[in-house]
Design an enzyme around this catalytic site. Sequence first.
Site, PDB file in Angstrom:
ATOM      1  N   GLU A   1     -72.739 -33.463 -16.165  1.00  0.00           N
ATOM      2  CA  GLU A   1     -74.149 -33.899 -16.200  1.00  0.00           C
ATOM      3  C   GLU A   1     -74.859 -33.566 -14.889  1.00  0.00           C
ATOM      4  O   GLU A   1     -75.403 -34.435 -14.205  1.00  0.00           O
ATOM      5  CB  GLU A   1     -74.224 -35.398 -16.499  1.00  0.00           C
ATOM      6  CG  GLU A   1     -73.671 -35.753 -17.878  1.00  0.00           C
ATOM      7  CD  GLU A   1     -73.896 -37.206 -18.295  1.00  0.00           C
ATOM      8  OE1 GLU A   1     -74.003 -38.070 -17.421  1.00  0.00           O
ATOM      9  OE2 GLU A   1     -73.977 -37.469 -19.518  1.00  0.00           O
TER      10      GLU A   1
ATOM     11  N   GLU B   1     -69.733 -34.720 -25.126  1.00  0.00           N
ATOM     12  CA  GLU B   1     -69.813 -36.188 -25.114  1.00  0.00           C
ATOM     13  C   GLU B   1     -70.802 -36.624 -26.176  1.00  0.00           C
ATOM     14  O   GLU B   1     -71.892 -36.056 -26.282  1.00  0.00           O
ATOM     15  CB  GLU B   1     -70.330 -36.739 -23.776  1.00  0.00           C
ATOM     16  CG  GLU B   1     -69.338 -36.734 -22.658  1.00  0.00           C
ATOM     17  CD  GLU B   1     -69.862 -37.417 -21.397  1.00  0.00           C
ATOM     18  OE1 GLU B   1     -70.635 -38.388 -21.513  1.00  0.00           O
ATOM     19  OE2 GLU B   1     -69.487 -36.957 -20.315  1.00  0.00           O
TER      20      GLU B   1
END
Length: 472
Positions: free
Chosen positions: A176, A367
């Site tokens: 991320e 994810e």
Amino acid sequence: MTRSSRTPFPEGFLWGGAVAANQVEGAFDEDGKGLSTQDTMPKGLLTPPTEGSTPDNLKRVAIDFYHRYPEDVALFAEMGFKTFRTSIAWSRIFPNGDDAEPNEAGLAYYDRLFDELAKYGIEPLVTLSHYETPLNIARSYGGWTNRKVVDLFERYVRTVFTRYKGKVKYWLTFNEINSVLHAPYMSGGIPTPREELSESDLYQAIHHELVASARATRIAHEIDPENKVGCMVIAIPMYPYTTNPDDVVKTMKENWQNNYFTDVHARGAYPAYLNKYFAERGISITLEPGDEEELTNTVDFISFSYYMSTTISADDDKQSEAGNIITGVKNPYLPESEWGWQIDPQGLRIVLNQLWERYGLPLFVVENGLGANDELVTGDDGVKTVRDDYRIAYLHDHIEQMGAAIEDGVRLLGYTTWGCIDCVSASTAQMSKRYGFIYVDRNDDGSGTLERYRKDSFFWYKKVIETNGLVD
Ligand code: BGP
């Protein structure tokens, strides 16, 4: 699934699950591991430690994956996992981040883990930096704001690419990466409080990570041409809150802040809109000779987390919602999880199409999942389980939308659900925010036996994998 008789998921689709070292391993000081930023973070906050703040001790043991991985990998294999995403803790390999030689015991641990996965034919998908930086890099260097960290990261990635050559093929650079703007300590090891950092400091740190990511991609390919390297971003589709063009323009600008991470990784250069954005906000960053050339080492695929969409309003009085690090205004059309994250399966189809249209590179959903309170109950057979039909419904609807995106023409490599085994939450440091197919008996106060139990979703996901995505 409601999609009838055929499955759009391609042959060899990589079904699996994902975790991160600091959220599962525990053993925070074993076998020569150095401390990482995660070992000092105040409980439930994404900020650097302050005088008197209590560190999050729950992660120091986490779910003890460090010792229990054989049992856990066997459970993943029982579900039929084709892939398992985890990260390497940099401070197991270089305890201080700047050591001249790596820590052999740390390297040997990941050898054992990758060998265990290989026993079952499970392909590892490895994140090089997942929300933890050796503490010494934060304290002595200031984290990623310091250019020298690019070289320290190179030493680390060269070491692991060389050591695990032939064992690991799929790599992700920074988890991320677009979160640095919002959580600079957790994401970038930057010890200065967020409010004291200028935008130039933050974008400079990001530049260093982008150069480090491109360099890692180049080195991975040099060491083994079979390596496939992806970037990893928070994907969050942003909808204008209303049809008012002010909201639409604000949405476009907010999207720039996210798109530029994938633009640099996939196109190998800073996009023009960023120069305008920097000029408007008085941001300036330093590029060293050779940086632009280095950035041309583009990724093989784009991976992302997807939990929710958000909406953007030009009206500053609108309240910000809860969510996965990047947030906007609550969407009145969507339900939300117990933690206030809005649930939007169609957003996954949208974001898959947007990324595919923009880059034409293979995509990987690394994810996705529902954080929920689970109740351990005793089933008719006397075996403890969790009746998590809410989790099954969430995952079912997202898998269905991935199928729709594949039918739209998107090329998707795989899907790893977040926290396939319960682990410590990144944002709240709770055990009770559970995502897993496997229940771990550990509570927020650290009590519990650490025993593992299969939830209803365990058997459901097994069928999803068996049928390559065809299940009700
Ligand atoms: C992502 C992180 C993960 C993970 C997940 C769920 O932001 O990459 O590390 O934890 O979100 O978030 P949380 O644990 O805060 O519920």
